[in-house]
Write a protein that holds these residues in place. Structure first.
Motif, PDB file in Angstrom:
ATOM      1  N   ASP A  61       0.459  -0.982  -0.001  1.00 20.17           N
ATOM      2  CA  ASP A  61      -0.077   0.219   0.322  1.00 20.17           C
ATOM      3  C   ASP A  61       0.880   1.491   0.141  1.00 20.17           C
ATOM      4  O   ASP A  61       0.746   1.993  -0.719  1.00 20.17           O
ATOM      5  CB  ASP A  61      -0.633  -0.104   1.065  1.00 20.17           C
ATOM      6  N   SER A  62       2.087   1.357   0.111  1.00 20.95           N
ATOM      7  CA  SER A  62       2.920   2.265   0.979  1.00 20.95           C
ATOM      8  C   SER A  62       3.908   2.522  -0.293  1.00 20.95           C
ATOM      9  O   SER A  62       4.307   4.441  -0.145  1.00 20.95           O
ATOM     10  CB  SER A  62       3.564   2.207   1.879  1.00 20.95           C
ATOM     11  N   VAL A  63       3.797   2.431  -1.387  1.00 19.39           N
ATOM     12  CA  VAL A  63       4.095   2.653  -2.835  1.00 19.39           C
ATOM     13  C   VAL A  63       3.331   2.423  -4.183  1.00 19.39           C
ATOM     14  O   VAL A  63       3.363   3.341  -4.415  1.00 19.39           O
ATOM     15  CB  VAL A  63       5.064   1.433  -3.406  1.00 19.39           C
ATOM     16  N   LYS A  64       2.137   2.414  -3.562  1.00 21.88           N
ATOM     17  CA  LYS A  64       0.965   2.266  -4.692  1.00 21.88           C
ATOM     18  C   LYS A  64       0.533   3.999  -5.418  1.00 21.88           C
ATOM     19  O   LYS A  64       0.465   4.659  -4.539  1.00 21.88           O
ATOM     20  CB  LYS A  64      -0.662   1.848  -4.334  1.00 21.88           C
ATOM     21  N   GLY A  65       0.795   3.740  -6.297  1.00 21.78           N
ATOM     22  CA  GLY A  65       1.019   5.682  -7.421  1.00 21.78           C
ATOM     23  C   GLY A  65       1.732   6.130  -7.208  1.00 21.78           C
ATOM     24  O   GLY A  65       2.487   7.055  -8.392  1.00 21.78           O
ATOM     25  N   ARG A  66       3.172   5.599  -6.757  1.00 20.36           N
ATOM     26  CA  ARG A  66       4.580   6.074  -7.028  1.00 20.36           C
ATOM     27  C   ARG A  66       5.367   5.294  -7.160  1.00 20.36           C
ATOM     28  O   ARG A  66       6.369   5.231  -8.239  1.00 20.36           O
ATOM     29  CB  ARG A  66       4.755   6.214  -5.552  1.00 20.36           C
ATOM     30  N   PHE A  67       5.465   4.098  -7.501  1.00 21.97           N
ATOM     31  CA  PHE A  67       6.210   3.300  -8.024  1.00 21.97           C
ATOM     32  C   PHE A  67       5.112   2.034  -9.049  1.00 21.97           C
ATOM     33  O   PHE A  67       4.227   1.972  -8.703  1.00 21.97           O
ATOM     34  CB  PHE A  67       6.708   1.885  -7.063  1.00 21.97           C
ATOM     35  N   THR A  68       6.737   1.337 -10.032  1.00 21.30           N
ATOM     36  CA  THR A  68       5.993   0.801 -10.747  1.00 21.30           C
ATOM     37  C   THR A  68       7.140  -0.594 -11.466  1.00 21.30           C
ATOM     38  O   THR A  68       7.746  -0.470 -11.815  1.00 21.30           O
ATOM     39  CB  THR A  68       5.398   1.370 -12.349  1.00 21.30           C
TER      40      THR A  68
END
Length: 121
Positions: A61-68
């Motif tokens: 959850d903490s990286v969703k929208g930032r990491f791919t």
């Protein structure tokens, strides 16, 4: 399969990095691949995973929208693009390969050596 993770470094908060996980010895397309990280004094935790074909991806959850997470099976490489980095993203990042598509590190048999990401505030 042997894995080598690279691309880490020092970046300011808000910046970006792209990590690479290069495989040798076997075709990486035979494996599901995950990225994990271990912050100083903490346990290693799941960050992102991608299945063999690349069609399924998962993130903590903490990286969703930032990491791919992505993969290039033709070049035997999996990537982790990290945007909007925060100081709390500071950790050693590891890539790992598994016969299973899983967020549990116990399911991963092959590990790279880790690459350090440091995010300054």
């Amino acid at each position: 399969v042997q894995l080598q993770a690279f691309g880490g470094g020092l970046v300011q908060a808000g910046g970006s990095l792209r990590l690479s996980c290069a495989a040798s010895g076997r075709d990486l397309s035979s494996y599901n691949v995950g990225w994990f990280r271990q912050a100083p004094g903490k346990e290693r935790r799941f960050v992102a995973g991608i299945n063999r074909s690349g069609y399924s991806r998962s993130y903590t959850d903490s990286v969703k929208g930032r990491f791919t997470i992505s993969r290039d099976n033709a070049n035997n490489t999996v990537y982790l693009r990290m945007n909007s980095l925060k100081p709390e993203d500071t950790a050693v990042y590891y890539c790992a390969a598994s016969q299973f598509y899983s967020g549990s590190q116990d399911q991963y048999d092959y590990w790279g050596q880790g690459t350090l990401v440091t995010v300054s505030s």
